[in-house]
Scaffold this motif. Structure first.
Motif, mmCIF file in Angstrom:
data_model
loop_
_atom_site.group_PDB
_atom_site.id
_atom_site.type_symbol
_atom_site.label_atom_id
_atom_site.label_comp_id
_atom_site.label_asym_id
_atom_site.label_seq_id
_atom_site.Cartn_x
_atom_site.Cartn_y
_atom_site.Cartn_z
ATOM 1 N N ASN A 1 -4.187 5.886 14.358
ATOM 2 C CA ASN A 1 -4.781 5.009 13.484
ATOM 3 C C ASN A 1 -4.652 5.629 11.998
ATOM 4 O OD1 ASN A 1 -5.307 3.090 15.444
ATOM 5 N ND2 ASN A 1 -7.212 4.171 16.041
ATOM 6 N N ILE A 2 -3.870 6.410 11.645
ATOM 7 C CA ILE A 2 -3.627 6.806 10.301
ATOM 8 C C ILE A 2 -3.582 5.821 9.238
ATOM 9 C CG2 ILE A 2 -2.183 8.077 8.742
ATOM 10 C CD1 ILE A 2 -1.092 9.984 11.290
ATOM 11 N N GLU A 3 -4.686 5.866 8.381
ATOM 12 C CA GLU A 3 -4.393 5.021 7.329
ATOM 13 C C GLU A 3 -3.766 5.383 6.138
ATOM 14 O OE1 GLU A 3 -7.844 2.747 4.369
ATOM 15 O OE2 GLU A 3 -8.516 3.105 6.674
ATOM 16 N N TYR A 4 -2.765 4.703 5.972
ATOM 17 C CA TYR A 4 -1.779 5.136 4.809
ATOM 18 C C TYR A 4 -2.304 4.573 3.625
ATOM 19 C CZ TYR A 4 1.565 6.839 8.153
ATOM 20 O OH TYR A 4 2.143 7.546 9.262
ATOM 21 N N SER A 5 -1.835 5.051 2.458
ATOM 22 C CA SER A 5 -2.442 4.462 1.148
ATOM 23 C C SER A 5 -1.356 3.055 1.148
ATOM 24 C CB SER A 5 -1.737 5.226 0.156
ATOM 25 O OG SER A 5 -2.410 6.467 0.032
ATOM 26 N N LYS A 6 -2.232 2.139 0.457
ATOM 27 C CA LYS A 6 -1.576 0.857 0.395
ATOM 28 C C LYS A 6 -0.989 0.643 -0.964
ATOM 29 C CE LYS A 6 -4.388 -0.990 3.592
ATOM 30 N NZ LYS A 6 -4.342 -0.317 5.042
ATOM 31 N N TYR A 7 0.332 -0.074 -0.820
ATOM 32 C CA TYR A 7 1.276 -0.231 -1.910
ATOM 33 C C TYR A 7 1.872 -1.570 -2.084
ATOM 34 C CZ TYR A 7 4.826 1.424 1.236
ATOM 35 O OH TYR A 7 5.551 1.800 2.355
ATOM 36 N N ILE A 8 2.181 -1.945 -3.135
ATOM 37 C CA ILE A 8 2.525 -3.405 -3.324
ATOM 38 C C ILE A 8 4.078 -3.113 -3.759
ATOM 39 C CG2 ILE A 8 2.480 -5.562 -4.559
ATOM 40 C CD1 ILE A 8 -0.704 -5.079 -4.652
ATOM 41 N N CYS A 9 5.088 -3.921 -3.413
ATOM 42 C CA CYS A 9 6.442 -4.048 -3.692
ATOM 43 C C CYS A 9 6.989 -5.250 -4.123
ATOM 44 C CB CYS A 9 7.277 -3.662 -2.570
ATOM 45 S SG CYS A 9 7.053 -1.848 -1.737
ATOM 46 N N ASP A 10 7.858 -5.346 -5.213
ATOM 47 C CA ASP A 10 8.416 -6.334 -5.500
ATOM 48 C C ASP A 10 9.314 -7.102 -4.301
ATOM 49 O OD1 ASP A 10 11.010 -4.910 -5.678
ATOM 50 O OD2 ASP A 10 10.762 -4.905 -7.897
ATOM 51 N N LYS A 11 10.284 -8.041 -4.692
ATOM 52 C CA LYS A 11 11.029 -8.770 -3.842
ATOM 53 C C LYS A 11 12.258 -7.705 -3.238
ATOM 54 C CE LYS A 11 13.616 -11.105 -7.397
ATOM 55 N NZ LYS A 11 14.792 -11.858 -7.430
ATOM 56 N N ASP A 12 12.581 -6.805 -4.259
ATOM 57 C CA ASP A 12 13.501 -6.137 -3.974
ATOM 58 C C ASP A 12 12.939 -4.659 -2.986
ATOM 59 O OD1 ASP A 12 15.538 -7.493 -4.938
ATOM 60 O OD2 ASP A 12 15.100 -6.843 -6.828
ATOM 61 N N HIS B 1 10.815 -2.390 -4.400
ATOM 62 C CA HIS B 1 10.466 -1.380 -5.316
ATOM 63 C C HIS B 1 8.969 -1.494 -5.284
ATOM 64 C CE1 HIS B 1 14.786 -2.282 -6.342
ATOM 65 N NE2 HIS B 1 14.806 -1.110 -6.377
ATOM 66 N N PRO B 2 8.391 -0.353 -5.315
ATOM 67 C CA PRO B 2 6.968 -0.279 -5.567
ATOM 68 C C PRO B 2 6.648 -0.698 -6.924
ATOM 69 C CG PRO B 2 7.793 1.939 -5.179
ATOM 70 C CD PRO B 2 8.991 1.264 -5.133
ATOM 71 N N LEU B 3 5.491 -1.277 -6.965
ATOM 72 C CA LEU B 3 4.845 -1.927 -8.374
ATOM 73 C C LEU B 3 3.639 -1.280 -8.333
ATOM 74 C CD1 LEU B 3 5.620 -5.781 -7.862
ATOM 75 C CD2 LEU B 3 6.544 -4.033 -9.387
ATOM 76 N N ARG B 4 2.709 -1.047 -7.217
ATOM 77 C CA ARG B 4 1.273 -0.632 -7.562
ATOM 78 C C ARG B 4 1.080 0.124 -6.140
ATOM 79 N NH1 ARG B 4 -3.442 1.060 -9.121
ATOM 80 N NH2 ARG B 4 -5.089 -0.329 -9.583
ATOM 81 N N ALA B 5 0.128 1.236 -6.346
ATOM 82 C CA ALA B 5 -0.058 2.061 -5.135
ATOM 83 C C ALA B 5 -1.861 2.135 -5.191
ATOM 84 C CB ALA B 5 0.620 3.498 -4.679
ATOM 85 N N PHE B 6 -2.441 2.483 -4.198
ATOM 86 C CA PHE B 6 -3.777 2.577 -4.045
ATOM 87 C C PHE B 6 -3.850 3.877 -3.201
ATOM 88 C CE2 PHE B 6 -3.047 -1.756 -4.558
ATOM 89 C CZ PHE B 6 -3.662 -2.152 -5.460
ATOM 90 N N LEU B 7 -5.175 4.725 -3.659
ATOM 91 C CA LEU B 7 -5.359 5.687 -2.826
ATOM 92 C C LEU B 7 -5.854 5.262 -1.511
ATOM 93 C CD1 LEU B 7 -7.447 7.989 -5.626
ATOM 94 C CD2 LEU B 7 -5.334 8.520 -4.489
#
Length: 158
Positions: A39-50, A52-58
């Protein structure tokens, strides 16, 4: 000669029995952190349609924790990590006995702790289950590192 061999065999049997008893006792008293691994909780991140990362959260504990496939990392980084942290990583099963012997020798010679013997597997356990750095806790980490290596490949651990 016959008595010496008999004594060595007896001592070996007693040592093996005590070691296995300690191993089992520690695993029963301090269960292996299988749930924490699954159950390792990874940092969340948002990617574009290709992709590529757009935003990451701790992630939890305000730390960055991103899943990475070893194939995505530069092999020099992997080799450097192993060389610095645990040069016999590929040759032991979670505990490096020669590193323990070296650390004991250096620490006794200097009358203070100047060297440790943690393997990468022991460090993974310490991250999953933070404890104070004491000898009893080091023994728990070692037992859990042995268990970790019996369940996961070296690449999974890295």
């Amino acid at each position: 000669m016959k008595n010496t061999l008999k004594h060595l065999f007896t001592i070996s049997c007693i040592t093996t029995t005590l070691t296995l008893s300690l191993y089992i006792t520690i695993l029963r008293t301090f269960p292996f952190p299988q749930e924490a691994i699954q159950n390792i909780e990874y940092s969340k991140y948002i990617c574009d349609k290709d992709g590529h990362p757009l935003r990451a959260f701790l992630g939890q504990d305000d730390r960055w924790l991103l899943p990475v496939d070893l194939k995505e990392l530069n092999p020099n980084l992997i080799n450097a990590t192993i060389a610095i942290e645990d040069r016999r990583f590929r040759d032991h099963h979670g505990v490096d006995v020669s590193a323990i012997a070296r650390a004991i020798k250096q620490n006794l010679a200097n009358r203070r702790v100047i060297s440790g013997a943690s393997t990468l597997s022991m460090q993974v356990i310490r991250i999953l289950e933070p404890r104070k750095r004491t000898l009893p806790n080091k023994i728990i980490e070692a037992v859990h590192a042995l268990r970790l290596e019996s369940l996961y490949s070296k690449d999974d651990i890295l």
